[in-house]
Design an enzyme around this catalytic site. Structure first.
Site, PDB file in Angstrom:
ATOM      1  N   GLU A 130       0.800  -1.230   0.000  1.00  0.00           N
ATOM      2  CA  GLU A 130       0.000   0.000   0.000  1.00  0.00           C
ATOM      3  C   GLU A 130       0.831   1.279   0.000  1.00  0.00           C
ATOM      4  O   GLU A 130       0.769   2.075   0.933  1.00  0.00           O
ATOM      5  CB  GLU A 130      -0.948  -0.008   1.203  1.00  0.00           C
ATOM      6  CG  GLU A 130      -1.876  -1.221   1.201  1.00  0.00           C
ATOM      7  CD  GLU A 130      -2.798  -1.270   2.430  1.00  0.00           C
ATOM      8  OE1 GLU A 130      -2.523  -0.594   3.434  1.00  0.00           O
ATOM      9  OE2 GLU A 130      -3.797  -2.002   2.363  1.00  0.00           O
ATOM     10  N   GLU A 242      -5.764 -10.378  -1.602  1.00  0.00           N
ATOM     11  CA  GLU A 242      -6.451 -10.255  -0.307  1.00  0.00           C
ATOM     12  C   GLU A 242      -7.963 -10.190  -0.498  1.00  0.00           C
ATOM     13  O   GLU A 242      -8.642  -9.325   0.044  1.00  0.00           O
ATOM     14  CB  GLU A 242      -5.987  -8.996   0.432  1.00  0.00           C
ATOM     15  CG  GLU A 242      -4.497  -8.928   0.629  1.00  0.00           C
ATOM     16  CD  GLU A 242      -4.040  -7.810   1.549  1.00  0.00           C
ATOM     17  OE1 GLU A 242      -4.872  -7.210   2.251  1.00  0.00           O
ATOM     18  OE2 GLU A 242      -2.827  -7.539   1.556  1.00  0.00           O
TER      19      GLU A 242
HETATM   20  C1  XIL Z   1      -5.112  -6.690   8.449  1.00  0.00           C
HETATM   21  C2  XIL Z   1      -5.303  -7.965   9.250  1.00  0.00           C
HETATM   22  O1  XIL Z   1      -6.308  -8.738   8.644  1.00  0.00           O
HETATM   23  C3  XIL Z   1      -5.688  -7.650  10.650  1.00  0.00           C
HETATM   24  O2  XIL Z   1      -5.720  -8.834  11.442  1.00  0.00           O
HETATM   25  C4  XIL Z   1      -4.692  -6.664  11.247  1.00  0.00           C
HETATM   26  O3  XIL Z   1      -5.144  -6.289  12.458  1.00  0.00           O
HETATM   27  C5  XIL Z   1      -4.572  -5.445  10.351  1.00  0.00           C
HETATM   28  O4  XIL Z   1      -4.192  -5.829   9.078  1.00  0.00           O
HETATM   29  N1  XIL Z   1      -4.590  -4.684   3.803  1.00  0.00           N
HETATM   30  C6  XIL Z   1      -3.482  -5.462   4.066  1.00  0.00           C
HETATM   31  C7  XIL Z   1      -3.536  -6.438   5.176  1.00  0.00           C
HETATM   32  O5  XIL Z   1      -2.503  -5.424   3.318  1.00  0.00           O
HETATM   33  O6  XIL Z   1      -2.259  -6.671   5.750  1.00  0.00           O
HETATM   34  C8  XIL Z   1      -4.517  -6.012   6.242  1.00  0.00           C
HETATM   35  O7  XIL Z   1      -4.590  -7.048   7.196  1.00  0.00           O
HETATM   36  C9  XIL Z   1      -5.865  -5.736   5.620  1.00  0.00           C
HETATM   37  C10 XIL Z   1      -5.764  -4.615   4.622  1.00  0.00           C
END
Ligand code: XIL
Length: 330
Positions: A130, A242
């Site tokens: 990101e 994701e």
């Molecule tokens: C999120 C996890 O799912 C949570 O458990 C943690 O608390 C925060 O991060 N984008 C991403 C992921 O790249 O790493 C994030 O994961 C969700 C959004």
């Protein structure tokens, strides 16, 4: 046929984000579902800087090691997630760093120790996660950009490649498929890195569909397809890294609508040959960051709370089967 068998037939990976807490809780149903249906894992939290390296002299390897062992036992690949993340998941000795020299030393130490510990067991890594603002077409402000400068992405890639020339380096971004300004800026940013010959292997399009709670727009298969094609045309591999689709509890027929969207989105991504992975951000609706962050009962994943496949599972399986048919036909 399981998703992982269908994925293998189409020459792709099917992944799941693994919760360190559920994984460590000894929930055997969770582990067997994971091994039966997926052939790639991403640590939901355990490999993020804040958890794995919370202080300069402190490394927490246990969850990392357990996940890698599990992946080896079940012939699954491991996606490393993540090294540099401007938004979150980074300890304060990094985010509060005020000196470029010190930040570079921390980054170098972190990458060297992490990659040498992995020792080839992690095939690919989201080395930057990101780099853009969550919801707008501009770069994320962070210590990386402030201290290392606008070109820090190139610097991180070059460093990571020097430390381990074999690990695939990826940049992962969110919401480019629902925010046109983000897509445009991300395209320009990646094109610049590619033109300069930096060691970038692939682009992760996260694919979280968080409308209406967070995302500004509804899921859009055509835009996802355009995004995947854009990076494929640059010669890069692409992955949906994701994926989840928020199904709002008050929406009528929400699980049917969700299933249809899953099918269309996965199909849109996998119709591009260079897209070789779809990873879901969790295994079942019993454990998802969506409920934790955006409200209860958003039911975003392929399996229900009891671990039974949902309509969404069938839709994804059908999209995987189409990919497999196209692969066999070639
Ligand atoms: C999120 C996890 O799912 C949570 O458990 C943690 O608390 C925060 O991060 N984008 C991403 C992921 O790249 O790493 C994030 O994961 C969700 C959004």
């Amino acid at each position: 046929m399981s998703l992982r068998d269908l994925a293998a037939a189409g020459g792709i990976r099917v992944g799941a984000a693994v919760s360190d807490t559920v994984f460590a809780s000894g929930d055997e149903d969770y582990r067997s579902l994971l091994a039966a249906e997926f052939n790639s894992v991403t640590a939901e939290r355990a490999m993020k800087w804040k958890w794995i390296h919370p202080e300069p002299d402190c490394w927490e390897w246990e969850a990392n090691d357990e996940l890698i062992r599990f992946a080896e036992t079940h012939q699954m690949q491991v996606r490393g997630h993540t090294v540099v993340w401007p938004h979150w998941g980074t300890p304060t000795y990094i985010t509060k760093c005020e000196d470029a020299g010190a930040l570079r030393r921390h980054l170098g130490d972190h990458v060297r120790e992490l990659f040498s510990h992995w020792g080839g067991s992690v095939a690919r890594v989201d080395v930057v996660n990101e780099p853009l603002h969550w919801l707008e077409g501009r770069h994320a402000e962070s210590v990386w950009r402030t201290l290392l400068g606008e070109d820090y992405l190139a610097e991180v890639l070059a460093l990571a490649h020097e430390v381990d020339p074999d690990i695939e380096l990826w940049i992962n971004e969110t919401h480019t498929d629902v925010i046109p300004d983000k897509h445009d800026l991300f395209t320009r940013t990646v094109a610049d890195l590619v033109e300069r010959g930096l060691p970038l292997h692939g682009i992760g399009i996260q694919g979280h569909q968080l409308y209406p709670d967070f995302s500004p727009g509804p899921p859009d298969p055509a835009r996802l397809h355009r995004g995947v094609s854009t990076f494929a045309d640059m010669g890069l591999e692409v992955a949906v890294t994701e994926m989840d689709i928020l199904a709002h509890p008050t929406d009528a027929d929400r699980l049917d609508v969700q299933a249809q969207l899953y099918g269309e989105l996965v199909d849109a991504a996998l119709s591009v040959e260079a897209c070789r992975e779809v990873t879901f951000w969790g295994v079942s609706d019993a454990h998802s960051w969506v409920d934790q962050h955006f409200g209860p009962d958003r039911a975003p994943l392929l399996f229900d709370r009891e671990g039974n496949p949902k309509l969404a599972y069938d839709a994804v399986a059908a999209a995987f089967a189409s990919r497999a048919r196209r692969t066999t036909a070639v």
